[in-house]
Scaffold this motif. Structure first.
Motif, short mmCIF file in Angstrom:
data_model
loop_
_atom_site.label_atom_id
_atom_site.label_comp_id
_atom_site.label_asym_id
_atom_site.label_seq_id
_atom_site.Cartn_x
_atom_site.Cartn_y
_atom_site.Cartn_z
N LYS A 43 28.78 34.48 48.66
CA LYS A 43 29.41 35.80 48.81
C LYS A 43 30.43 36.03 47.70
O LYS A 43 30.44 37.09 47.07
CB LYS A 43 30.10 35.92 50.17
N GLN A 47 30.14 38.75 44.78
CA GLN A 47 31.16 39.79 44.72
C GLN A 47 31.76 39.91 43.33
O GLN A 47 31.84 41.00 42.77
CB GLN A 47 32.27 39.51 45.73
N GLU A 51 31.48 42.85 40.62
CA GLU A 51 32.74 43.47 40.17
C GLU A 51 32.82 43.48 38.65
O GLU A 51 33.21 44.49 38.05
CB GLU A 51 33.93 42.73 40.77
N ARG A 100 28.41 45.11 47.17
CA ARG A 100 29.75 44.64 46.86
C ARG A 100 30.79 45.33 47.74
O ARG A 100 31.70 44.71 48.26
CB ARG A 100 30.06 44.85 45.38
N ILE A 103 30.69 43.74 51.14
CA ILE A 103 31.34 42.43 51.17
C ILE A 103 32.86 42.59 51.25
O ILE A 103 33.54 41.89 51.98
CB ILE A 103 30.98 41.57 49.94
N VAL A 104 33.39 43.54 50.49
CA VAL A 104 34.84 43.73 50.40
C VAL A 104 35.39 44.46 51.62
O VAL A 104 36.42 44.05 52.16
CB VAL A 104 35.21 44.48 49.10
N TYR A 107 33.03 43.36 55.56
CA TYR A 107 32.63 41.94 55.50
C TYR A 107 32.06 41.42 56.81
O TYR A 107 31.20 40.55 56.79
CB TYR A 107 33.82 41.08 55.06
#
Length: 138
Positions: A43, A47, A51, A100, A103-104, A107
């Motif tokens: 992860k 990420q 980014e 992404r 995930i941020v 989550y």
């Protein structure tokens, strides 16, 4: 004009994280899913790869004066519209940016099986981004 040093540092960072992801890709599915260390490492590396891909896109768009993207996905779309990457890459790259964001910000909704699938099926999309940027600007 893009700052090649900035781009090169970001692409090198992405490449380093891709090496980590390639190592994690070798883990058998059941072992991967049973290991919070492997899942969390994947992860994190995904990420920061994405980014950095967004950072490169924003840098290119700003330096080439291709507009002011209102979202990260729009920055990716702009570099595609200007021929840095083929139109066929738009869906996969926009999905990466959305992933992404999940995930941020969401989550708790990320399925670990999806992480494993991405490792197995989508790392080439990130590699293709690196190659396309190098081909266009170096």
């Amino acid at each position: 004009m893009v700052d090649k040093d900035i781009i090169q540092r970001k692409l090198s960072f992405i490449d380093l994280k891709l090496q980590n992801l390639e190592t994690l890709k070798l883990i058998e599915r059941e072992d991967f899913l049973a290991s919070f260390q492997a899942v969390d490492a994947a992860k994190y590396n995904l990420q920061v790869c994405i980014e950095a891909l967004i950072d490169v896109s924003n840098h290119v768009v700003a330096r080439e004066r291709w507009g002011i993207p209102s979202t990260s996905a729009e920055a990716v779309k702009l570099i595609i519209q200007h021929g840095v990457l083929g139109k066929d890459k738009e869906l996969s790259l926009v999905q990466m940016v959305k992933f992404r964001n999940r995930i941020v910000h969401l989550y708790q909704e990320v399925d670990n099986s999806e992480i494993y699938r991405i490792l197995q099926e989508n790392l080439d999309d990130i590699k293709g981004f690196i190659q396309a940027v190098i081909s266009k600007f170096f």
